[in-house]
Enzyme design. Structure first.
Site, short mmCIF file in Angstrom:
data_model
loop_
_atom_site.label_atom_id
_atom_site.label_comp_id
_atom_site.label_asym_id
_atom_site.label_seq_id
_atom_site.Cartn_x
_atom_site.Cartn_y
_atom_site.Cartn_z
N ARG A 45 79.12 -25.41 38.41
CA ARG A 45 79.81 -25.98 39.57
C ARG A 45 80.66 -24.94 40.31
O ARG A 45 81.21 -25.25 41.35
CB ARG A 45 80.65 -27.17 39.14
CG ARG A 45 79.76 -28.36 38.74
CD ARG A 45 80.44 -29.71 38.76
NE ARG A 45 81.86 -29.73 38.91
CZ ARG A 45 82.74 -30.04 37.95
NH1 ARG A 45 82.33 -30.35 36.75
NH2 ARG A 45 84.03 -30.04 38.20
N ASN A 46 80.76 -23.73 39.77
CA ASN A 46 81.48 -22.69 40.51
C ASN A 46 80.61 -22.29 41.70
O ASN A 46 79.41 -22.07 41.56
CB ASN A 46 81.77 -21.47 39.63
CG ASN A 46 82.74 -20.53 40.30
OD1 ASN A 46 82.47 -20.02 41.39
ND2 ASN A 46 83.89 -20.30 39.68
N ARG A 47 81.22 -22.19 42.86
CA ARG A 47 80.45 -21.97 44.10
C ARG A 47 80.32 -20.50 44.49
O ARG A 47 79.83 -20.17 45.57
CB ARG A 47 81.10 -22.79 45.22
CG ARG A 47 81.03 -24.29 44.90
CD ARG A 47 81.84 -25.13 45.84
NE ARG A 47 83.26 -24.90 45.60
CZ ARG A 47 84.23 -25.47 46.31
NH1 ARG A 47 83.95 -26.27 47.31
NH2 ARG A 47 85.50 -25.22 46.04
N PHE A 48 80.71 -19.60 43.60
CA PHE A 48 80.67 -18.16 43.90
C PHE A 48 79.29 -17.71 44.38
O PHE A 48 79.17 -17.07 45.42
CB PHE A 48 81.08 -17.36 42.66
CG PHE A 48 81.11 -15.88 42.88
CD1 PHE A 48 82.20 -15.27 43.47
CD2 PHE A 48 80.04 -15.07 42.49
CE1 PHE A 48 82.24 -13.90 43.67
CE2 PHE A 48 80.07 -13.70 42.70
CZ PHE A 48 81.17 -13.12 43.29
N THR A 146 86.53 -20.01 44.46
CA THR A 146 85.23 -20.69 44.43
C THR A 146 85.12 -21.64 43.25
O THR A 146 84.11 -22.30 43.07
CB THR A 146 84.08 -19.66 44.35
OG1 THR A 146 84.24 -18.87 43.17
CG2 THR A 146 84.05 -18.76 45.58
#
Length: 169
Positions: A45-48, A146
């Site tokens: 779920r980290n948007r990096f 992020t």
């Protein structure tokens, strides 16, 4: 990642950079998922990776494997590491970080012509200011995190702010 009996966690993911890197992105310390996956921003779920793909994308697919992620970063002249070499931390919570030992950025800064340092979130920025700014003598830019914990910022907002910071003069 190794964890001693005293609760200290050691950062064991090596930095990604080469002599062509121009932008250095610093996080605070790898999350539990990143420590388990042995690479940066491994939490699904980290948007990096979504943000960087949108920033540099030009139709490229989002990198999935560690090798694809390394190749993506290097192809776009991006270096990635974290401010902290070791610390005490509960789970992935930046707010629980204590007893910080900072990373030495000199191997990256001596190898590559880093033109800007970007911090992924407020904690990374605060830690950079406290532990590394004097060593590097360089300003850093604070970007919105992020992390999935930063739900207030949409993917579109993140992408716009990151793109502006990366491509600004």
């Amino acid at each position: 990642m190794s964890s001693g009996t005293d609760g200290v966690v050691i950062h064991e993911i090596p930095p990604v950079f080469d002599e062509n890197s121009e932008v250095l992105i610093l996080g605070s310390f790898p999350s539990v998922k990143s420590r388990e996956g042995r690479f940066f921003y491994h939490h699904p779920r980290n948007r990096f990776w979504k943000v960087l793909t949108a920033v540099f994308g030009e139709g490229e697919p989002e990198p999935e494997t560690i090798e694809e992620k390394k190749a993506f970063l290097l192809a776009h002249r991006v270096a990635v590491w974290d401010v902290i070499a070791s610390c005490e931390i509960q789970g992935s919570s930046d707010s629980t970080i204590k007893h910080v030992v900072p990373n030495d950025l000199s191997p990256i800064l001596q190898t590559a012509d880093i033109r800007k340092i970007l911090c992924n979130g407020g904690t990374a920025y605060a830690l950079y200011e406290k532990y590394l700014k004097e060593q590097t003598g360089r300003e850093a830019v604070r970007l919105p995190s992020t992390s999935p914990a930063n739900a207030a910022c949409s993917l579109e907002q993140l992408t716009a702010q990151w793109k502006a910071a990366i491509f600004s003069q």
